[in-house]
Design an enzyme around this catalytic site. Structure first.
Site, PDB file in Angstrom:
ATOM      1  N   GLU A   1       0.795  -1.234   0.000  1.00  0.00           N
ATOM      2  CA  GLU A   1       0.000   0.000   0.000  1.00  0.00           C
ATOM      3  C   GLU A   1       0.828   1.286   0.000  1.00  0.00           C
ATOM      4  O   GLU A   1       0.634   2.166   0.829  1.00  0.00           O
ATOM      5  CB  GLU A   1      -0.968  -0.013   1.190  1.00  0.00           C
ATOM      6  CG  GLU A   1      -1.918  -1.198   1.165  1.00  0.00           C
ATOM      7  CD  GLU A   1      -2.796  -1.293   2.411  1.00  0.00           C
ATOM      8  OE1 GLU A   1      -2.651  -0.430   3.297  1.00  0.00           O
ATOM      9  OE2 GLU A   1      -3.608  -2.226   2.499  1.00  0.00           O
TER      10      GLU A   1
ATOM     11  N   GLU B   1      -6.366 -10.812  -0.723  1.00  0.00           N
ATOM     12  CA  GLU B   1      -7.143 -10.512   0.490  1.00  0.00           C
ATOM     13  C   GLU B   1      -8.633 -10.414   0.142  1.00  0.00           C
ATOM     14  O   GLU B   1      -9.318  -9.473   0.526  1.00  0.00           O
ATOM     15  CB  GLU B   1      -6.660  -9.198   1.139  1.00  0.00           C
ATOM     16  CG  GLU B   1      -5.182  -9.194   1.472  1.00  0.00           C
ATOM     17  CD  GLU B   1      -4.715  -7.904   2.140  1.00  0.00           C
ATOM     18  OE1 GLU B   1      -5.563  -7.173   2.690  1.00  0.00           O
ATOM     19  OE2 GLU B   1      -3.501  -7.635   2.108  1.00  0.00           O
TER      20      GLU B   1
END
Length: 449
Positions: free
Chosen positions: A238, A347
């Site tokens: 991220e 995820e």
């Protein structure tokens, strides 16, 4: 650069973030810009041969990543996600598991019955390994504690020792080495003291290298009992923002570097200390947003431009909702496939419909199954194109334990209770229609018109 933890003229020639966006990246439709020398009709024979060899090597990598796992299966495996994924696209079936699950027999039964890849929810993140307070070694670097993740690995290893066939053995996705979140703030400051200023870039890179070195040596040294259990690492998580694909600024990594250079060097150190069999991934959410996808591809190009770095794959986190677009998913996957050898959905879960209050669970389950089926159909379609998706990892076993019950929940009842049902098993560990969207879609009700 001199290896082994020492830096000489470390920033000489270091790529600046502003240069990233001038480099060849991912354009519309997933096409990558190429050096004109590779495509010019007037290129000399030696250049043409080199280009052909490079293309052939890339094709071989893609073919290898796409080859189905040739494991032995029997009737016990047929209604499992690991069997379905191996047959459909040659990939692993993964699940996120926290430490608390080890004491839940029913929950662990789902893990062992259905999956052959596990990602620890928090137990391999920097805040777990570094702890709340620094323990500084004689070399001046924090000493990592592996007590918590090792307890989980022992459980997995014990299962693998008795599981028999390779297809049932559970491998581990390491998550995550470098991330702005869940990293103690003291790690970025002088004397490991949050009241002191941020350290300089050179000092921070030395800390990063030492951290990655300790992790790899613990799990991959010759005397490690866990050697060979980890098949991939999310090296950086991220780092790209959602607005324009530039650098995320709400980060202490940003406050030290003010550039993407720390991401590049994370892959240099991961390559330096990780064995070749461990695949190195960049991992991010909002992964089908076109601007962000382009920014991610440009970042990957920066990493690849450093001959000391290695990046093998892109982790599309897959935290989607009921407005999921299979068109955008396929467009983004093609972009990533143009710059990396593997793609994994890392995820995966689905937020509930906007305004869903839990009163018509059957209808919501059907909607969810339809969306998951569209995603899975897209994965299988991409496989036929040669896009190397090699795993689908769900972020949790069951609805009761999903992180969405307390974070990012969509909708809610009149009394403010948040309702989510994002996974393949319900709160009582029973299979939902979404499960059959992956394992046997003939058992689904027809999709609503």
């Amino acid at each position: 650069m001199k290896r082994g933890g020492r830096f000489i003229n470390l920033f000489t020639g270091l790529t600046l973030a502003g240069m990233v966006f001038a480099m060849a990246g991912c354009g519309a439709g997933g096409e990558t810009q190429h050096d004109s020398a590779q495509t010019a009709e007037t290129a000399d024979t030696e250049t043409a041969e080199t280009a052909e060899e490079t293309d052939a090597a890339q094709e071989q990598k893609t073919a290898t990543a796409q080859e189905p796992q040739e494991w032995e299966w029997d009737a016990q495996d047929e209604e499992t996600l690991r069997y379905a994924f191996a047959k459909a696209f040659g990939g692993r079936a993964g699940v996120c598991v926290p430490m608390a699950a080890l004491s839940d027999t029913d929950r662990m039964a789902i893990v062992k019955d259905q999956f052959n890849s596990v990602t620890m929810e928090n137990e391999m993140k920097p805040d777990t390994l570094l702890g709340n307070k620094p323990v500084i070694g004689e070399d001046g670097f924090p000493v990592l504690s592996f007590t918590v993740p090792d307890m989980m690995l022992k459980e997995i290893k014990a299962y693998n020792d008795t599981a028999g066939r390779d297809g049932r053995k559970i491998m581990v996705r390491g998550h995550v080495l470098v991330w702005h979140s869940q990293t103690p703030e003291w790690f970025f400051h002088e004397e490991y003291n949050v009241d002191k200023p941020y350290v300089d870039k050179q000092t921070m890179l030395a800390r990063m290298e030492n951290y990655i070195k300790q992790v790899m040596e613990h799990y991959e040294s010759e005397d490690s009992e866990y050697r060979g259990m980890i098949y991939a690492w999310d090296v950086v998580n991220e780092a790209v923002n959602d607005t324009d694909g530039g650098m995320r600024t709400d980060s202490s990594w940003f406050r030290v570097f003010y550039s993407f250079d720390y991401v590049e060097w994370a892959f240099v150190y991961a390559n330096q200390y990780a064995p070749a069999h461990i695949k190195l991934f960049y991992n991010d959410y909002n992964d089908i947003n076109p601007k962000k996808a382009d920014g991610i591809c440009k970042l990957i190009e920066q990493i690849k431009s450093n001959p000391e770095a290695r990046i093998d794959g892109m982790g599309m986190q897959g935290h989607y909702d009921m407005n999921f677009s299979d068109v955008l998913f396929k467009q983004s996957a093609r972009k990533y496939a143009a710059v990396v050898d593997e793609i994994q959905i890392t995820e995966l879960d689905l937020k509930a419909s906007t305004g869903f209050d839990g009163t018509d669970m059957e209808e919501e389950y059907q909607k969810q199954a339809d969306v998951y089926k569209s995603l899975y159909d897209a994965v299988k379609s991409l496989k036929q194109e040669g896009v190397p998706i090699t795993a689908i990892v769900f972020w949790g076993t069951d609805d009761r334990h999903s992180w969405l019950q307390s974070a990012n929940a969509a909708g809610g009842s009149a009394d403010g209770t948040r309702v989510q049902c994002p996974l393949l098993f319900d709160k009582d560990y029973q299979k939902k229609p979404a499960f059959w969207a992956f394992v046997d879609d003939s058992k689904l009700e027809p999709a609503a018109e």
